[in-house]
Design a protein around this motif. Sequence first.
Motif: not given
Length: 156
Positions: A111-123
């Motif tokens: 894909p030309r358009d890639i978005v990553i939605i990251g979520v900070e985790i504690s463990r």
Amino acid sequence: MKIVIIGCGNLLASDDAIGIEVIKILSQREFPPQVELIEAGTPGLSLIHMLEGADKAIIIDAVMSGAEPGTIYRFTADNLPSREIVPSSLHDLNLVDAIELGRQLQDELMPRDIVIIGVEISRAEKFRIGLTPEVERSIPQVVEAVLRELDNQTRL
């Protein structure tokens, strides 16, 4: 236009399951036929095949940068997160490495358009089921972030 929404994670590793949990919530909604939801688990190299032929990809995954758990990030293909903050399997590639390898091997199919939605985790504890409260509270905001990305493309 084909859009894939990919949730990554391991249900047996506590907060690492965030991507899968978000896909479960999204699967309760109706989407146009060009939108495909994928519960990827820990895809490693399989991620390349999941991305093939899509015009846009939205990937939800855990990150571990040391910030406050539940913090939400937005990365793009041109601004990938550092591979050090994306959890990986002991036997496979992490998300960033898989995307970069896909570009090197078959850029025309990525894909030309890639978005990553990251979520900070504690463990990401092995053999612990369930998200921590901080990460679980971020789910509605992550769902909203995914819907905003879709709205930009499909006008849902």
